[in-house]
Enzyme design. Structure first.
Site, PDB file in Angstrom:
ATOM      1  N   HIS A 170      58.370  21.927  55.135  1.00 28.66           N
ATOM      2  CA  HIS A 170      58.208  20.525  54.702  1.00 28.66           C
ATOM      3  C   HIS A 170      56.849  20.063  55.236  1.00 28.66           C
ATOM      4  O   HIS A 170      55.809  20.585  54.841  1.00 28.66           O
ATOM      5  CB  HIS A 170      59.404  19.732  55.228  1.00 28.66           C
TER       6      HIS A 170
ATOM      7  N   HIS B 102      56.564  24.247  45.103  1.00 29.25           N
ATOM      8  CA  HIS B 102      57.265  22.985  45.295  1.00 29.25           C
ATOM      9  C   HIS B 102      58.663  23.075  44.716  1.00 29.25           C
ATOM     10  O   HIS B 102      58.874  23.765  43.721  1.00 29.25           O
ATOM     11  CB  HIS B 102      56.494  21.831  44.618  1.00 29.25           C
TER      12      HIS B 102
ATOM     13  N   ASP C  21      49.779  19.572  50.586  1.00 32.56           N
ATOM     14  CA  ASP C  21      49.441  20.013  51.936  1.00 32.56           C
ATOM     15  C   ASP C  21      48.226  20.928  51.997  1.00 32.56           C
ATOM     16  O   ASP C  21      47.544  20.985  53.021  1.00 32.56           O
ATOM     17  CB  ASP C  21      50.638  20.743  52.569  1.00 32.56           C
TER      18      ASP C  21
END
Ligand SMILES: CC(C)(COP(=O)(O)OP(=O)(O)OC[C@H]1O[C@@H](n2cnc3c(N)ncnc32)[C@H](O)[C@@H]1OP(=O)(O)O)[C@@H](O)C(=O)NCCC(=O)NCCS
Length: 374
Positions: free
Chosen positions: A221, A260, A311
């Site tokens: 995460h 994802h 990210d």
């Protein structure tokens, strides 16, 4: 729980409730916060606009935004007893653990007395998250007791001022501000869901966000941005990166910052943060990390049809802003506190305890044995 969800695991594809806060990956809609496209928010709003939008349900007027900034500035002083707790946390601690502890201590000092205080608690937490993190960080690294009010009122400016001891350039402030907008909210992701499960028991605000911080910490995460930076920094050239990532994939390793659960072919936040990473790379004269990142992106697409998520390029963008890698995931907290708070509020407004069933796969009923027979 349906048979399908058990087979695929991780509640993938299961609609676990309703929300009016955001859409993630909906056909033809993409990512929106309360109906506004993420691309427009990243281009035209500030993080404080987005905080207001998420907490109050609509965009602020100019006066409403400046009032929010004033409230954030007034909420920035660190209580003395919280500062003394932070001074006792070992320097070897992961900064996410520091934030989890600091926000939990805040809940001891200033508990939410009733649910009408939620937005006030949210503003206090958003204002104090950079203060908690950087007071501890600068105390351990430099032996300095920071005045946490410096730069307060706008979260990006506050963060960079506390880290670097000087006001950021407007370009740097805006780069971090945009990143905070991109990280602010993402529907029923794992940490938000954890916050909602906690809120569903009618627990207090600080328990909900502490549960969320702990959930965000993991590398699948929030922790992915730090892992991505560690990977990118390993390579001296794009060619070396391409070879290294191909052999990591051969070893069935996961490359952090790619893939994802909900998006299938791209993450709409990626293009925005990649552009910022490119701009910052040019500004600092980087000739290694950005090209290495692009080489990794290319290999991941060629080999796995996997795309970078938010990210991946956040990692280099933060690096070029002079932010140490262990502070990357905590920045996610500084931002996502806004989304978590909106979800706690939404859960409470139409609450039912979240308590799913499990498909039992254990032993059949059996007699309890004597101790001598075990
Ligand atoms: C985000 C993530 C957890 C989604 O997970 P998921 O929906 O459960 O998907 P899975 O982990 O089951 O992946 C499906 C397949 O793609 C592969 N895959 C997914 N992400 C991958 C990655 N980053 N690197 C390499 N392979 C990956 C898996 O190995 C799996 O392959 P298999 O079917 O051959 O076993 C996953 O893509 C991941 O671990 N990414 C890296 C961590 C990350 O960047 N997290 C931040 C998310 S915003």
């Amino acid at each position: 729980m349906s048979k399908t969800s058990i087979k695929t695991g991780g509640l993938a594809g299961v609609t676990a409730g309703e929300t009016a806060i955001s859409t993630v990956g909906k056909e033809g809609v993409g990512l929106t916060y309360r109906g506004y496209a993420i691309e427009e928010l990243a281009a035209r709003a500030s993080f404080e606009d987005v905080l207001y939008l998420l907490l109050e349900g609509r965009l602020p007027s100019h006066k409403e935004r400046t009032d929010y900034e004033r409230r954030l500035a007034e909420a920035a002083p660190l209580p003395a007893s919280l500062a003394s707790v932070l001074e006792r946390i070992p320097a070897s601690t992961h900064p996410m653990d520091v934030l989890r502890t600091g926000l939990s201590m805040l809940g001891c000092l200033e508990p939410e007395k009733d649910f009408s205080q939620l937005n006030a608690c949210a503003i206090r937490s958003v204002a104090l998250a950079p203060a908690i993190l950087l007071y501890w960080f600068r105390f351990c690294r430099d032996g300095k007791r920071l005045d946490t009010t410096k730069g307060a009122g706008r979260v990006a400016r506050h963060f960079l001022t506390l880290l670097h001891d000087r006001a950021p350039t407007s370009e740097h402030e805006r780069a971090l501000d945009v990143s905070l907008i991109l990280y602010a909210e993402h529907e029923f992701n794992a940490s938000t869901f954890a916050a909602r499960v906690c809120a569903g028991t009618l627990s207090d605000y600080h328990s909900c966000i502490t549960a969320a911080v702990g959930t965000l910490r993991g590398p699948l995460h929030g922790g992915a941005n730090e892992a991505a930076m560690e990977l990118i920094e390993r390579f001296a050239t794009p060619e070396e990166a391409a070879r290294g990532v191909r052999s990591a994939l051969d070893r069935k390793e996961k490359i952090m910052g790619f893939g994802h659960r909900v998006y299938r072919d791209h993450d709409p936040r990626h293009a925005v943060i990649k552009e910022w990473s490119r701009r910052l790379a040019a500004e600092v004269g980087d000739r290694r990390l950005f090209p290495v990142s692009e080489a990794i992106e290319q290999v991941m697409w060629e080999e796995k049809r996997l795309f970078p998520n938010l990210d991946f390029y956040s990692a280099t963008a933060y690096h070029f802003l002079g932010i140490p890698t262990p502070l990357f995931t905590p920045i996610f907290v500084c931002s996502r506190l806004s989304g978590w708070s909106a979800h706690v509020s939404e859960q409470r407004a139409n609450n039912r305890l979240i308590r799913p069933d499990a498909a039992y796969v254990g032993p059949d009923p059996r007699p309890f044995p004597e101790e001598t027979e075990r």
